[in-house]
Design a protein around this motif. Structure first.
Motif, PDB file in Angstrom:
ATOM      1  N   ARG A  42       0.841  -1.209   0.000  1.00 34.00           N
ATOM      2  CA  ARG A  42       0.000   0.000   0.000  1.00 34.00           C
ATOM      3  C   ARG A  42       0.876   1.259   0.000  1.00 34.00           C
ATOM      4  N   GLU A  43       1.960   1.234   0.758  1.00 31.24           N
ATOM      5  CA  GLU A  43       2.849   2.402   0.846  1.00 31.24           C
ATOM      6  C   GLU A  43       3.416   2.754  -0.535  1.00 31.24           C
ATOM      7  N   GLU A  46       0.650   4.190  -2.702  1.00 29.39           N
ATOM      8  CA  GLU A  46       0.268   5.550  -2.292  1.00 29.39           C
ATOM      9  C   GLU A  46       1.280   6.563  -2.814  1.00 29.39           C
ATOM     10  N   GLN A  47       2.558   6.185  -2.830  1.00 28.00           N
ATOM     11  CA  GLN A  47       3.570   7.069  -3.440  1.00 28.00           C
ATOM     12  C   GLN A  47       3.328   7.200  -4.934  1.00 28.00           C
ATOM     13  N   GLU A  50       0.213   9.396  -5.764  1.00 32.43           N
ATOM     14  CA  GLU A  50      -0.013  10.540  -4.871  1.00 32.43           C
ATOM     15  C   GLU A  50      -0.794  11.677  -5.546  1.00 32.43           C
ATOM     16  N   VAL A  53      -4.691  11.453  -4.917  1.00 31.92           N
ATOM     17  CA  VAL A  53      -5.292  11.461  -3.579  1.00 31.92           C
ATOM     18  C   VAL A  53      -6.500  12.398  -3.566  1.00 31.92           C
ATOM     19  N   TYR A  58      -9.659   7.068  -6.251  1.00 31.82           N
ATOM     20  CA  TYR A  58      -8.346   6.814  -5.630  1.00 31.82           C
ATOM     21  C   TYR A  58      -8.314   5.523  -4.811  1.00 31.82           C
ATOM     22  N   GLU A  59      -9.245   5.381  -3.852  1.00 32.20           N
ATOM     23  CA  GLU A  59      -9.215   4.191  -2.988  1.00 32.20           C
ATOM     24  C   GLU A  59      -9.493   2.905  -3.785  1.00 32.20           C
ATOM     25  N   VAL A  62      -6.250   2.022  -5.596  1.00 32.90           N
ATOM     26  CA  VAL A  62      -5.226   1.414  -4.743  1.00 32.90           C
ATOM     27  C   VAL A  62      -5.622  -0.028  -4.396  1.00 32.90           C
TER      28      VAL A  62
END
Ligand code: ATP
Length: 137
Positions: A42-43, A46-47, A50, A53, A58-59, A62
């Motif tokens: 996830r990290e 998210e980068q 970005e 966001v 978005y969600e 991801v």
């Protein structure tokens, strides 16, 4: 020489289209410089995303990218960023031109996120940023 980050998203990997997609990019004349299969965190995603966001997709985007492995590649060649985006086709696979990756292999599956098989960097700056994220090693 110009470089771009190409991702084969989880739909492309799950449908066993990785080879066909990579083959099209090579057939156009671009050179494969790096290739790996990744279970993205996830990290990392998210980068990568970005700039999106706060957008409604978005969600789901991801979550979709976390749903299975991704193939990450670096391709090289003069104007490869522009050339790959042309080969990929427009974002919505329903209307992406036939002859493009998204147009030939993709369609709307009635989900919250457009499952459109591939990602390609959209500028020299984003290619550099995204290559650092996906190929830290
Ligand atoms: P670019 O980064 O140049 O815009 P792209 O075609 O990948 O290229 P983005 O706008 O970056 O599209 O969006 C990132 C991803 O989010 C898309 O590839 C798609 O999977 C999803 N997406 C974008 N817009 C929507 C939308 N309106 N509804 C659902 N999913 C979307």
């Amino acid at each position: 020489i110009e470089r771009t980050l190409v991702l084969i998203k989880p739909d492309g990997v799950a449908r066993n289209l990785s080879g066909a997609i990579l083959g099209r990019i090579e057939a156009k004349g671009y050179t494969l410089a790096e290739l790996k299969k990744v279970d993205a965190s996830r990290e990392l995603l998210e980068q990568h995303y970005e700039e999106h966001v706060g957008k409604p997709f978005y969600e789901p985007l991801v979550e979709f990218m976390l749903s299975g492995p991704v193939v990450a590649a670096i391709f090289e060649g003069h104007r490869v960023i522009e050339g790959f985006r042309s080969l990929a086709g427009t974002t919505d696979p329903t209307t992406a031109a036939p002859g493009t990756i998204r147009g030939d292999f993709g369609r709307d599956w009635g989900l919250k996120v457009q499952q459109n098989l591939v990602h390609g960097s959209d500028s020299v700056d984003s290619a550099e940023r995204e290559i650092k994220i996906w190929f830290q090693d």
